[in-house]
Write an enzyme that holds these catalytic residues in place. Structure first.
Site, mmCIF file in Angstrom:
data_model
loop_
_atom_site.group_PDB
_atom_site.id
_atom_site.type_symbol
_atom_site.label_atom_id
_atom_site.label_comp_id
_atom_site.label_asym_id
_atom_site.label_seq_id
_atom_site.Cartn_x
_atom_site.Cartn_y
_atom_site.Cartn_z
ATOM 1 N N ASN A 6 -2.180 -17.374 3.338
ATOM 2 C CA ASN A 6 -1.251 -17.470 2.207
ATOM 3 C C ASN A 6 -0.442 -18.760 2.202
ATOM 4 O O ASN A 6 0.371 -18.972 1.311
ATOM 5 C CB ASN A 6 -0.282 -16.285 2.229
ATOM 6 C CG ASN A 6 -0.981 -14.950 2.092
ATOM 7 O OD1 ASN A 6 -1.530 -14.430 3.048
ATOM 8 N ND2 ASN A 6 -0.985 -14.392 0.892
ATOM 9 N N VAL A 58 1.830 -21.704 -1.788
ATOM 10 C CA VAL A 58 2.277 -20.445 -1.184
ATOM 11 C C VAL A 58 1.740 -19.303 -2.032
ATOM 12 O O VAL A 58 2.048 -19.199 -3.226
ATOM 13 C CB VAL A 58 3.820 -20.367 -1.118
ATOM 14 C CG1 VAL A 58 4.264 -19.028 -0.516
ATOM 15 C CG2 VAL A 58 4.379 -21.532 -0.306
ATOM 16 N N CYS A 59 0.915 -18.465 -1.428
ATOM 17 C CA CYS A 59 0.324 -17.337 -2.148
ATOM 18 C C CYS A 59 1.174 -16.090 -1.936
ATOM 19 O O CYS A 59 1.219 -15.537 -0.832
ATOM 20 C CB CYS A 59 -1.108 -17.095 -1.680
ATOM 21 S SG CYS A 59 -2.233 -18.436 -2.103
ATOM 22 N N LEU A 60 1.837 -15.662 -2.994
ATOM 23 C CA LEU A 60 2.721 -14.502 -2.935
ATOM 24 C C LEU A 60 2.765 -13.873 -4.322
ATOM 25 O O LEU A 60 2.896 -14.589 -5.327
ATOM 26 C CB LEU A 60 4.122 -14.938 -2.496
ATOM 27 C CG LEU A 60 5.131 -13.843 -2.157
ATOM 28 C CD1 LEU A 60 4.736 -13.116 -0.879
ATOM 29 C CD2 LEU A 60 6.531 -14.448 -2.014
ATOM 30 N N THR A 114 1.090 -16.029 -7.595
ATOM 31 C CA THR A 114 -0.028 -16.737 -6.972
ATOM 32 C C THR A 114 -0.858 -15.828 -6.080
ATOM 33 O O THR A 114 -1.710 -16.303 -5.321
ATOM 34 C CB THR A 114 0.497 -17.919 -6.128
ATOM 35 O OG1 THR A 114 1.484 -17.436 -5.211
ATOM 36 C CG2 THR A 114 1.117 -18.980 -7.025
#
Length: 272
Positions: free
Chosen positions: A87, A94-96, A101
């Site tokens: 992530n 930033v994968c959240l 995302t």
């Protein structure tokens, strides 16, 4: 106006609501003239591959905030070379789900906050088993790959988020970072010793496995060579026996074409 009021309200609440503990802390710094431009620092939680590391993030609250989520950029990437987590990308992405995302609960303008985003990064990304953050891996049990991934992230943390931050701390948080490493110095030494011992054990097990496999292959080759030698010996003995039999046969019975010569030598004469 509503945007500015919301931002100031959130910044005011951060002063008393940010988690600051020995195990892991979150720090935020806002620009005096641009409160919508912020810096965040999260120290890696204990018991994770990120333990004691200092991880820096840039945060921008967009013009339509809070109708749109914050934009967050990950800065501690070793100049774009380190992929700390499924992530956290080397490019800074930033994968959240709160940021839009990643899959999962999305941003809710009336309820979601910057604090919620930062705590989610701390609790949902900087975890003890980041391998499971990879899509599709949460249902697998690939223990060896998982452990190898954790050891790799430990190395990245020590090299980039600990040593790298000590040698070149982020300017905004330089005092905090140096204080953090000073307070946690004994813990970091113990952490390094523990991780080194675990790595040495893994290396020894891997070497023993390689030697065991090599010994097994050598034994198989020796058995194959022995079997081939035995087969060759039998074939040679059989060929030798056949040759002796043929010689004996030739000596005792010369054949019809040589009969006249044989009869003469033996004195049988023409009566035969």
């Amino acid at each position: 106006k509503n945007r500015n009021a919301r931002i100031m309200s959130e910044l005011s609440s951060l002063a008393s609501s940010l988690p600051v503990t020995e195990g892991s802390s979150i720090f935020v710094c806002a620009d005096d003239s641009r409160p919508d431009v912020l810096k965040a620092l999260i120290t890696g939680p204990e018991g994770t591959p990120y333990q004691n590391g200092a991880f820096e993030f840039d945060v921008l609250l967009p013009q339509d905030y809070p109708h749109s989520p914050p934009k967050v950029h990950f800065c501690t990437t070793g100049n774009g070379k380190v992929h700390f987590n499924p992530n956290l990308y080397p490019c800074g992405k930033v994968c959240l789900s709160l940021l839009g995302t990643w899959s999962g609960p999305s941003w809710e303008p009336e309820r979601s906050t910057l604090l919620q985003v930062l705590v989610s990064i701390q609790a949902l990304i900087l975890v003890d088993n980041p391998w499971l953050n990879e899509p599709g891996m949460e249902k697998t049990s690939q223990a060896r790959e998982c452990e190898a991934y954790i050891r790799e992230k430990r190395y990245d943390t020590l090299k980039t988020a600990v040593l790298g931050q000590i040698n070149k701390p982020p300017s905004v948080f330089s005092d905090i970072v140096l204080e953090h490493f000073s307070r946690r110095s004994d813990n970091i030494r113990a952490q390094c010793d523990e991780w080194e011992a675990e790595q040495a054990k893994v290396d020894a097990e891997r070497e023993a496995e390689v030697q065991k496999r090599a010994a097994k292959e050598k034994l198989a080759q020796e058995k194959a060579a022995q079997k081939a030698g035995q087969a060759g010996g039998k074939a040679k003995a059989k060929a030798k026996g056949g040759k002796a039999s043929a010689v004996q046969q030739a000596a005792g019975w010369p054949g019809m074409l040589a009969w006249d010569e044989y009869a003469d030598e033996m004195g049988y004469g023409a009566e035969m």
